[in-house]
Design a protein around this motif. Sequence first.
Motif, PDB file in Angstrom:
ATOM      1  N   LYS A  54     -73.637 -64.443  31.533  1.00  0.00           N
ATOM      2  CA  LYS A  54     -73.640 -63.495  29.711  1.00  0.00           C
ATOM      3  C   LYS A  54     -74.604 -63.473  29.734  1.00  0.00           C
ATOM      4  CE  LYS A  54     -68.443 -64.874  28.682  1.00  0.00           C
ATOM      5  NZ  LYS A  54     -67.799 -65.071  27.608  1.00  0.00           N
ATOM      6  N   ARG A  98     -69.540 -56.220  26.053  1.00  0.00           N
ATOM      7  CA  ARG A  98     -68.855 -57.668  24.522  1.00  0.00           C
ATOM      8  C   ARG A  98     -67.592 -58.570  24.679  1.00  0.00           C
ATOM      9  NH1 ARG A  98     -69.879 -55.916  18.111  1.00  0.00           N
ATOM     10  NH2 ARG A  98     -68.619 -53.862  18.742  1.00  0.00           N
ATOM     11  N   LYS A 133     -67.690 -60.816  27.365  1.00  0.00           N
ATOM     12  CA  LYS A 133     -67.876 -62.178  26.784  1.00  0.00           C
ATOM     13  C   LYS A 133     -67.102 -62.741  26.106  1.00  0.00           C
ATOM     14  CE  LYS A 133     -72.845 -60.051  26.260  1.00  0.00           C
ATOM     15  NZ  LYS A 133     -74.250 -59.993  25.307  1.00  0.00           N
TER      16      LYS A 133
END
Length: 451
Positions: A2, A402, A405
């Motif tokens: 990530k 995001r 993740k």
Amino acid sequence: MKIKTSSLLILLCVLLNHSLPAQEILKEYIQLGIENNLVLKEKNISTKHSILALKDAKSYFLPAIDFGASYNLATGGRTIDFPVGDLLNNVYSTLNELTQSRQFPQLENVSENFLPNNFYDARIRVSMPLINPDLSYQKDIREKQVQVSEYDLAIYKATLIQDIKLAYFDYCTAHTAIDVIKSSKELVAQNLRDTQSLLESGSGLPASVLRAESEVENINALMIEAENRQKNAGYYLNFLLNRPLETELVFEEQTLDWKVIRSLTQEELLSSRPELLQLATLYSIKEIQLKSSQNFWIPRLNTFADLGSQAFNFEFSSQNTAYLFFGLNLSIPIFQGNRNRIQIQRSQLGLENIAIQQNLTENKLILDLKLAKNQLRTSEATYRSAEKKTESSGTYLRLVNRGFKEGTNSLIEFIDARNQYTQAELQKTITAYALLKAQATLERQLLTDTY
């Protein structure tokens, strides 16, 4: 993984949005093209030919000095008899008897050949026109032809500058696209490695690996296409610069000058276009030719003077063989089979033809100008749209990234978001250079080159 993905996205944004350098490379290429282009050199030579033709026309107003000589050997031919002896011998005999002397000799009859034998004639001739309107007309025509050649040179020079700009913008478009694709390729490759790792650990799906591999191949195909476009644009630009086709080019990102773009859309002046000035000059040439045809009746008067020597057996004497000869030549046309009237009609048709060309060219230039302005406005609107689309796709990519993740978004959603952002960036790059190309085209129409 990530962290790497986020770093690559930040690098991509910095790559595409960093401050732009000054546009100096394009100026150098334009100057190099003006100096080296073969067609431009050819037109420069044509202009020099026109200038030499003008000098040649002016030289006919000056006196001409020539040296000429002839030498003759002859035998036979016609003769003329002079019975000098028959006429004078009786008289001379009577005079001798009266004077009781031999002072008056007997003479022979003379037979003189018409063809001179062992005879030379050498002279220096000075000649000069006194009345000859054709010389003035020719000088005026040659002056106009020099202007025509200069306008032709200006037309091609403006077109060459436009072509160099367009070729360089195509090269820059492909170069920037390659940078974007390289960054995307790194993301896709990383995603493929991560997906394969998830599959090996038992938490991934084979379909995800296949999708990632497909994205890698798609990016590779885009890369090959962009590289070929860059090569083709480079070949054409080097051709215009008269350099080896494989010569390496320097990439320099181009800026959009909105102030210049706004000013171009307001410009309407076409009277300074060399195409119209060239046709106006050609019209003047036809007018001069018509005037010359109409003044065919004016007499032509030339003068000449010969300073020379002529004698037999190469004798020379300033008193007996040297001579000075002066003369005038007058020519007045009376009847020439209506050739003069035909020439007048031909000149009038030439004027009508040029007038039609002027009207057609002016209409075409007005059309081209309006089309170029509309294209510039369209390209600007397209660029604005691509710019907004890039902003929204970038925001969407950051949200999906995001969520990816945090585990709320899937890999497919992340790939789709990344594809949208990549395509938006590519489209923005393409539309930016399309706008620059539209600007270059409009600058060519208005001859307001900013370089």
